[in-house]
Scaffold this motif. Structure first.
Motif, mmCIF file in Angstrom:
data_model
loop_
_atom_site.group_PDB
_atom_site.id
_atom_site.type_symbol
_atom_site.label_atom_id
_atom_site.label_comp_id
_atom_site.label_asym_id
_atom_site.label_seq_id
_atom_site.Cartn_x
_atom_site.Cartn_y
_atom_site.Cartn_z
ATOM 1 N N GLN A 67 40.395 -4.367 -27.759
ATOM 2 C CA GLN A 67 41.580 -3.532 -27.925
ATOM 3 C C GLN A 67 41.198 -2.118 -28.364
ATOM 4 O O GLN A 67 40.059 -1.851 -28.742
ATOM 5 N N GLY A 68 42.184 -1.226 -28.270
ATOM 6 C CA GLY A 68 41.998 0.132 -28.765
ATOM 7 C C GLY A 68 40.834 0.848 -28.112
ATOM 8 O O GLY A 68 40.555 0.689 -26.925
ATOM 9 N N GLN A 69 40.114 1.638 -28.920
ATOM 10 C CA GLN A 69 38.989 2.417 -28.404
ATOM 11 C C GLN A 69 37.874 1.520 -27.874
ATOM 12 O O GLN A 69 37.133 1.902 -26.971
ATOM 13 N N VAL A 70 37.786 0.304 -28.418
ATOM 14 C CA VAL A 70 36.735 -0.634 -27.984
ATOM 15 C C VAL A 70 36.900 -0.973 -26.499
ATOM 16 O O VAL A 70 35.929 -0.954 -25.736
ATOM 17 N N VAL A 71 38.132 -1.258 -26.084
ATOM 18 C CA VAL A 71 38.341 -1.604 -24.676
ATOM 19 C C VAL A 71 38.232 -0.368 -23.793
ATOM 20 O O VAL A 71 37.732 -0.443 -22.661
ATOM 21 N N ILE A 72 38.676 0.773 -24.289
ATOM 22 C CA ILE A 72 38.521 2.019 -23.518
ATOM 23 C C ILE A 72 37.041 2.272 -23.233
ATOM 24 O O ILE A 72 36.642 2.561 -22.099
ATOM 25 N N ASP A 73 36.213 2.112 -24.268
ATOM 26 C CA ASP A 73 34.776 2.354 -24.107
ATOM 27 C C ASP A 73 34.149 1.334 -23.161
ATOM 28 O O ASP A 73 33.305 1.686 -22.328
ATOM 29 N N SER A 74 34.539 0.069 -23.301
ATOM 30 C CA SER A 74 33.959 -0.983 -22.459
ATOM 31 C C SER A 74 34.291 -0.752 -20.986
ATOM 32 O O SER A 74 33.411 -0.812 -20.115
ATOM 33 N N VAL A 75 35.569 -0.487 -20.702
ATOM 34 C CA VAL A 75 35.985 -0.266 -19.312
ATOM 35 C C VAL A 75 35.376 1.020 -18.764
ATOM 36 O O VAL A 75 34.893 1.052 -17.623
ATOM 37 N N SER A 76 35.362 2.061 -19.565
ATOM 38 C CA SER A 76 34.782 3.330 -19.120
ATOM 39 C C SER A 76 33.304 3.165 -18.770
ATOM 40 O O SER A 76 32.840 3.632 -17.719
ATOM 41 N N THR A 77 32.584 2.465 -19.636
ATOM 42 C CA THR A 77 31.155 2.238 -19.388
ATOM 43 C C THR A 77 30.958 1.356 -18.169
ATOM 44 O O THR A 77 30.092 1.627 -17.321
ATOM 45 N N GLY A 78 31.768 0.300 -18.076
ATOM 46 C CA GLY A 78 31.661 -0.594 -16.929
ATOM 47 C C GLY A 78 31.875 0.134 -15.613
ATOM 48 O O GLY A 78 31.097 -0.028 -14.656
ATOM 49 N N LEU A 79 32.906 0.964 -15.552
ATOM 50 C CA LEU A 79 33.189 1.715 -14.329
ATOM 51 C C LEU A 79 32.042 2.682 -14.010
ATOM 52 O O LEU A 79 31.659 2.849 -12.853
ATOM 53 N N GLU A 80 31.492 3.288 -15.045
ATOM 54 C CA GLU A 80 30.366 4.210 -14.861
ATOM 55 C C GLU A 80 29.147 3.475 -14.287
ATOM 56 O O GLU A 80 28.408 4.017 -13.457
ATOM 57 N N LEU A 81 28.963 2.227 -14.716
ATOM 58 C CA LEU A 81 27.809 1.441 -14.275
ATOM 59 C C LEU A 81 27.996 0.824 -12.890
ATOM 60 O O LEU A 81 27.039 0.308 -12.315
ATOM 61 N N GLY A 82 29.248 0.834 -12.388
ATOM 62 C CA GLY A 82 29.477 0.308 -11.047
ATOM 63 C C GLY A 82 30.450 -0.850 -10.947
ATOM 64 O O GLY A 82 30.721 -1.342 -9.849
ATOM 65 N N TYR A 83 30.976 -1.316 -12.073
ATOM 66 C CA TYR A 83 32.021 -2.349 -12.014
ATOM 67 C C TYR A 83 33.236 -1.768 -11.291
ATOM 68 O O TYR A 83 33.602 -0.609 -11.517
ATOM 69 N N ARG A 84 33.862 -2.586 -10.472
ATOM 70 C CA ARG A 84 35.055 -2.121 -9.773
ATOM 71 C C ARG A 84 36.232 -3.094 -9.889
ATOM 72 O O ARG A 84 37.336 -2.779 -9.467
ATOM 73 N N ALA A 85 36.001 -4.273 -10.439
ATOM 74 C CA ALA A 85 37.080 -5.234 -10.683
ATOM 75 C C ALA A 85 37.289 -5.342 -12.191
ATOM 76 O O ALA A 85 36.340 -5.570 -12.943
ATOM 77 N N ILE A 86 38.526 -5.167 -12.629
ATOM 78 C CA ILE A 86 38.878 -5.191 -14.054
ATOM 79 C C ILE A 86 39.967 -6.234 -14.273
ATOM 80 O O ILE A 86 40.982 -6.237 -13.573
ATOM 81 N N ASP A 87 39.763 -7.106 -15.266
ATOM 82 C CA ASP A 87 40.715 -8.183 -15.555
ATOM 83 C C ASP A 87 41.327 -7.970 -16.931
ATOM 84 O O ASP A 87 40.620 -7.834 -17.929
ATOM 85 N N THR A 88 42.672 -7.943 -16.970
ATOM 86 C CA THR A 88 43.380 -7.823 -18.243
ATOM 87 C C THR A 88 44.569 -8.782 -18.226
ATOM 88 O O THR A 88 44.675 -9.638 -17.346
ATOM 89 N N ALA A 89 45.451 -8.654 -19.207
ATOM 90 C CA ALA A 89 46.622 -9.533 -19.293
ATOM 91 C C ALA A 89 47.641 -8.908 -20.234
ATOM 92 O O ALA A 89 47.280 -8.158 -21.145
ATOM 93 N N GLN A 90 48.897 -9.267 -20.018
ATOM 94 C CA GLN A 90 49.942 -8.727 -20.884
ATOM 95 C C GLN A 90 49.690 -9.071 -22.350
ATOM 96 O O GLN A 90 49.848 -8.222 -23.230
#
Length: 267
Positions: free
Chosen positions: A14-37
């Motif tokens: 959550q919060g900045q932790v998830v922003i950093d994780s997704v941002s880093t993942g996208l930078e590294l080449g991840y293109r599928a992201i899974d979340t939930a309500q």
């Protein structure tokens, strides 16, 4: 496969932790992201995606409808709210997160509403999560197996969920494995570690490669750049038949996720 074999999970971030994780993942080449309500991080995930500058058609975004929004008059409005938070006009995949507790909302009602969301263009594909064989059959009876892209279930070397996986395979429904590393428990397994040494790989890479080699999609998460980078290496790892057989032998019906009031009667 209708669902990318490898993606990035965001459960418990959550919060900045998830922003950093997704941002880093996208930078590294991840293109599928899974979340939930219910993860309460869709807005942050959307923020990270928007900041990445990656074109929407290059991404595969999954979210899941929470049980409080299963009623026919609530599901689509809740999905539209998810789209607003994620800053997108559509999801690539929308799942029913858990079966309705005590069948409060019939399968027919929420699956029909989910199919309507697809027909309205709010989501490209639809699917289910944490569904048993009986519940999968009920969902199939409503919308047809061809409409169900995946059943996302807990699946790792210690809980291989073979009955559900085999039923899904026969129906042409892909399995997405969550908690593939069993909260890290399998990383200390001597068999996994031995195979990793033989392949000059990490235990995580071996475990993720095992699941993908069985035809399952995986969505590991991490807050550490090194782990996000390393996990990607699973996509290039090929295990031998002997490796696969040895990991198959680790099954011990060790279920880690079975929340009271939500979990169905597992197969």
């Amino acid at each position: 496969m209708s669902v990318p074999a490898f993606g990035l999970g965001t459960f418990r971030l959550q919060g900045q932790v998830v922003i950093d994780s997704v941002s880093t993942g996208l930078e590294l080449g991840y293109r599928a992201i899974d979340t939930a309500q219910i993860y309460d991080n869709e807005a942050e995930v959307g923020e990270a995606i928007a900041a990445s500058g990656i074109a929407r058609d290059q991404l595969f975004i999954t979210s899941k409808i929470w049980v409080a929004h299963f009623a026919a008059d609530a599901l689509i409005p809740s999905l539209k709210e998810s789209l607003r938070k994620l800053q997108t006009d559509y999801l690539d995949l929308t799942l029913i997160h858990w079966p309705s507790p005590d069948d409060q909302v019939p399968v027919e009602e929420f699956m029909s509403a989910l199919l309507e969301a697809k027909q309205q263009g709010l989501t490209r594909q639809i699917g289910i999560s944490n569904f048993t064989i009986d519940l999968m059959q009920q969902a199939i009876n409503v919308v047809g197996a061809e409409q169900i892209a995946t059943n996302q279930i807990e699946l790792h070397p210690y809980l291989q969920n073979r009955k559900v996986a085999e039923f899904a395979r026969r129906q042409g429904i892909q399995i997405t494995s969550y908690m593939t590393l069993a909260y890290g428990e399998v990383l200390n397994d001597p068999v996994i570690q031995q195979i990793a040494t033989q392949h000059q790989a990490t235990p995580a890479q071996v475990t993720l490669a095992w699941a993908m080699q069985l035809g399952y999609a995986v969505i590991p998460s991490s807050t550490k750049r090194a782990n996000l980078q390393s996990n990607l290496g699973a996509c290039d790892l090929r295990l031998t038949e002997d490796d696969m057989a040895r990991i198959a032998g680790l099954e011990r019906a060790h279920r880690l996720t079975s929340p009271a009031g939500l979990a169905p009667h597992w197969d």
